[in-house]
Scaffold this motif. Structure first.
Motif, PDB file in Angstrom:
ATOM      1  N   GLU A 224     100.326 -42.705 -25.886  1.00 54.25           N
ATOM      2  CA  GLU A 224     101.025 -43.658 -25.027  1.00 54.25           C
ATOM      3  C   GLU A 224     100.704 -45.098 -25.400  1.00 54.25           C
ATOM      4  OE1 GLU A 224     100.942 -40.999 -20.896  1.00 54.25           O
ATOM      5  OE2 GLU A 224     100.067 -42.990 -20.948  1.00 54.25           O
ATOM      6  N   THR A 225      99.452 -45.339 -25.764  1.00 55.45           N
ATOM      7  CA  THR A 225      98.955 -46.699 -25.938  1.00 55.45           C
ATOM      8  C   THR A 225      99.006 -47.129 -27.397  1.00 55.45           C
ATOM      9  OG1 THR A 225      96.726 -45.798 -26.110  1.00 55.45           O
ATOM     10  CG2 THR A 225      97.452 -46.497 -23.934  1.00 55.45           C
ATOM     11  N   GLU A 226      98.447 -48.304 -27.678  1.00 55.98           N
ATOM     12  CA  GLU A 226      98.502 -48.855 -29.031  1.00 55.98           C
ATOM     13  C   GLU A 226      97.363 -48.334 -29.905  1.00 55.98           C
ATOM     14  OE1 GLU A 226      95.138 -51.125 -27.550  1.00 55.98           O
ATOM     15  OE2 GLU A 226      96.942 -50.343 -26.600  1.00 55.98           O
ATOM     16  N   ASP A 227      97.638 -48.204 -31.216  1.00 56.73           N
ATOM     17  CA  ASP A 227      96.552 -47.956 -32.156  1.00 56.73           C
ATOM     18  C   ASP A 227      96.296 -49.171 -33.045  1.00 56.73           C
ATOM     19  OD1 ASP A 227      98.588 -47.903 -34.061  1.00 56.73           O
ATOM     20  OD2 ASP A 227      98.332 -45.805 -34.591  1.00 56.73           O
ATOM     21  N   THR A 228      97.128 -50.217 -32.873  1.00 54.71           N
ATOM     22  CA  THR A 228      96.992 -51.427 -33.680  1.00 54.71           C
ATOM     23  C   THR A 228      97.351 -52.644 -32.827  1.00 54.71           C
ATOM     24  OG1 THR A 228      97.605 -50.212 -35.683  1.00 54.71           O
ATOM     25  CG2 THR A 228      97.755 -52.612 -35.775  1.00 54.71           C
ATOM     26  N   ALA A 229      96.541 -53.687 -32.923  1.00 49.67           N
ATOM     27  CA  ALA A 229      96.811 -54.900 -32.142  1.00 49.67           C
ATOM     28  C   ALA A 229      96.258 -56.122 -32.859  1.00 49.67           C
ATOM     29  CB  ALA A 229      96.193 -54.793 -30.754  1.00 49.67           C
ATOM     30  N   VAL A 230      96.945 -57.245 -32.671  1.00 47.62           N
ATOM     31  CA  VAL A 230      96.463 -58.533 -33.167  1.00 47.62           C
ATOM     32  C   VAL A 230      96.624 -59.545 -32.038  1.00 47.62           C
ATOM     33  CG1 VAL A 230      96.980 -58.083 -35.591  1.00 47.62           C
ATOM     34  CG2 VAL A 230      98.732 -59.105 -34.127  1.00 47.62           C
ATOM     35  N   ALA A 231      95.779 -60.559 -32.053  1.00 47.28           N
ATOM     36  CA  ALA A 231      95.855 -61.574 -31.004  1.00 47.28           C
ATOM     37  C   ALA A 231      95.242 -62.879 -31.481  1.00 47.28           C
ATOM     38  CB  ALA A 231      95.131 -61.099 -29.745  1.00 47.28           C
ATOM     39  N   THR A 232      95.724 -63.972 -30.922  1.00 48.54           N
ATOM     40  CA  THR A 232      95.089 -65.273 -31.097  1.00 48.54           C
ATOM     41  C   THR A 232      94.577 -65.741 -29.742  1.00 48.54           C
ATOM     42  OG1 THR A 232      97.225 -66.396 -30.803  1.00 48.54           O
ATOM     43  CG2 THR A 232      96.526 -65.900 -33.054  1.00 48.54           C
ATOM     44  N   LEU A 233      93.476 -66.469 -29.760  1.00 52.15           N
ATOM     45  CA  LEU A 233      92.837 -66.935 -28.537  1.00 52.15           C
ATOM     46  C   LEU A 233      92.545 -68.425 -28.636  1.00 52.15           C
ATOM     47  CD1 LEU A 233      91.559 -63.972 -29.438  1.00 52.15           C
ATOM     48  CD2 LEU A 233      90.304 -64.232 -27.319  1.00 52.15           C
ATOM     49  N   LYS A 234      92.582 -69.086 -27.499  1.00 49.14           N
ATOM     50  CA  LYS A 234      92.108 -70.456 -27.406  1.00 49.14           C
ATOM     51  C   LYS A 234      90.962 -70.473 -26.409  1.00 49.14           C
ATOM     52  CE  LYS A 234      93.398 -75.254 -26.453  1.00 49.14           C
ATOM     53  NZ  LYS A 234      94.476 -76.179 -26.031  1.00 49.14           N
ATOM     54  N   PHE A 235      89.837 -71.034 -26.831  1.00 49.13           N
ATOM     55  CA  PHE A 235      88.663 -71.093 -25.973  1.00 49.13           C
ATOM     56  C   PHE A 235      88.604 -72.438 -25.251  1.00 49.13           C
ATOM     57  CE2 PHE A 235      87.720 -67.982 -29.238  1.00 49.13           C
ATOM     58  CZ  PHE A 235      87.180 -66.942 -28.501  1.00 49.13           C
ATOM     59  N   SER A 236      87.888 -72.455 -24.145  1.00 45.79           N
ATOM     60  CA  SER A 236      87.822 -73.660 -23.323  1.00 45.79           C
ATOM     61  C   SER A 236      87.166 -74.825 -24.062  1.00 45.79           C
ATOM     62  CB  SER A 236      87.053 -73.369 -22.028  1.00 45.79           C
ATOM     63  OG  SER A 236      87.740 -72.398 -21.249  1.00 45.79           O
ATOM     64  N   ASN A 237      86.336 -74.515 -25.067  1.00 44.25           N
ATOM     65  CA  ASN A 237      85.683 -75.567 -25.847  1.00 44.25           C
ATOM     66  C   ASN A 237      86.563 -76.103 -26.968  1.00 44.25           C
ATOM     67  OD1 ASN A 237      85.603 -73.496 -27.745  1.00 44.25           O
ATOM     68  ND2 ASN A 237      83.426 -73.080 -27.438  1.00 44.25           N
ATOM     69  N   GLY A 238      87.815 -75.610 -27.059  1.00 44.09           N
ATOM     70  CA  GLY A 238      88.737 -76.080 -28.074  1.00 44.09           C
ATOM     71  C   GLY A 238      88.801 -75.230 -29.322  1.00 44.09           C
TER      72      GLY A 238
END
Length: 367
Positions: A224-238
């Motif tokens: 049902e769920t994913e076997d592959t994922a990508v993501a970008t993040l922004k942290f509070s410190n920039g």
């Protein structure tokens, strides 16, 4: 079944007696440490699984009583500490039920699948005056410890970029072992399961997350769920972050790594279990830099060696009042981040933390 009233060995009578709830794949890692006298002050007391065969096999292997009902175990054995190793979707309900006994609780990752369940766990444990610990054993890996020390010493300067990569192999046979694997209701996908330790490390090193944007696919298996994922993040410190996670690596596990880049330093820990110090470079030279190669490990599998140090941290917290590295509140942080990743996957939009999940499918049981 074995005798539930089997007495504790007198030589271990002053140890914290630990009961393991759930006799699945991860049981071996916990049971072997607790039953082999590796940890002073802790001993395996009993095991429990709703499947009698699994419970009995574990009992015979580790020479402890077996139960098929966790409440019977608590009433007969009265352990000092309970470790919950059941499917992820059951962590919350089992923790809340067991909290009524007033015993300290360890729960495997993730602590829950829904944020509101994690909050209910925290409330239940606070109400019953029992401590809650979440298994994040990779925080105790030797190279990770050195990375954290360098970070706390300010050796990176301004943080710029943090990246995690999980490139592991989980084929269809792995997911077919149990009906709950790869389901939204009880497991989640690679982000919730295999990569949750690495997501925790990224947030622990880089700090509070401001927002995320993620995509996923199910590339190689029927789940049902994913076997592959990508993501970008922004942290509070920039600073920015990147997550790459997959169980579609073939034919075997390749990598579990983290890299931290700052204005005055770079560290990359690689290996298949965040265990190999690959890069250690800082503008300010210090004596530790000359001996950093010794802080690599060679674990036999992706679980690494951190469980022993995790249990020692739990023991010291209970018996000596020392701070727990990963308590319930700390465990909730990475669950919120993972929930935000799924919210972004479902909506296709950037998601800002702190938030209330609306589209995230984790822990949702379809009618």
């Amino acid at each position: 079944m074995s005798n539930p009233n089997l007495p504790v060995s007198k030589s271990k009578s002053n140890s914290l007696r630990v009961a393991l709830i759930g006799c699945g794949r991860i049981l071996k890692k916990h049971a072997e440490i607790l039953s082999s006298n590796e940890i002073d002050g802790m001993v395996l007391d009993s095991v429990c699984d709703i499947e009698p065969e699994k419970a009995q096999q574990a009992a015979e292997k580790y020479h402890v009583p077996a139960f098929t009902d966790m409440h019977e175990l608590m009433q007969h054995r009265n352990p000092d500490l309970v470790t919950i190793l059941t499917p992820s979707g059951l962590h919350a309900s089992h923790t809340i039920e067991l909290a009524d006994y007033g015993k300290d609780i360890i729960v495997e990752k993730p602590m829950a699948l829904r944020l509101k369940d994690a909050d209910s766990m925290l409330v239940a444990c606070a109400k019953n005056n029992c401590r809650l610990f979440v298994v994040k054993q990779n925080r105790f890996n030797l190279p990770v410890v050195k990375l954290r020390e360098a970070l706390e010493a300010g050796r990176f300067g301004k943080l710029v970029l943090g990246t995690i990569r999980v490139r592991w192999c989980r084929d269809q046979a792995y997911y077919d072992q149990d009906e709950w694997r790869g389901t939204w209701a009880y497991d989640g996908g690679v982000l919730t399961n295999q990569a949750s330790h690495h997501v925790d490390l990224l947030e622990w090193m880089m700090g509070e997350v401001e927002s995320v944007h993620a995509r996923s696919s199910t590339a190689m298996v029927d789940i049902e769920t994913e076997d592959t994922a990508v993501a970008t993040l922004k942290f509070s410190n920039g600073a920015l972050g990147v997550i790459e996670a997959t169980t579609a690596t073939r034919p075997k596990d390749l990598e579990g790594s983290i890299s931290i880049l700052g204005a005055t330093g770079t560290v990359e820990i690689s290996g298949f279990a965040v265990n190999e110090m690959k890069t250690w470079q800082f503008a300010d030279k210090q004596p530790v830099d000359e001996e950093i190669e010794q802080y690599s490990e060679n674990p036999p599998n992706v679980y690494g060696f951190g469980h022993k140090a995790f249990y020692e941290n739990v023991r010291d917290s209970i018996l000596q009042g020392k701070p727990a590295l990963v308590d319930g509140l700390e465990g909730r942080k990475s669950l919120e981040l993972i929930s935000a990743l799924y919210e972004s996957i479902e909506t296709g939009k950037e998601v800002f933390l702190r938030f209330t999940p609306k589209k995230c499918r984790l822990g949702v049981i379809d009618d």
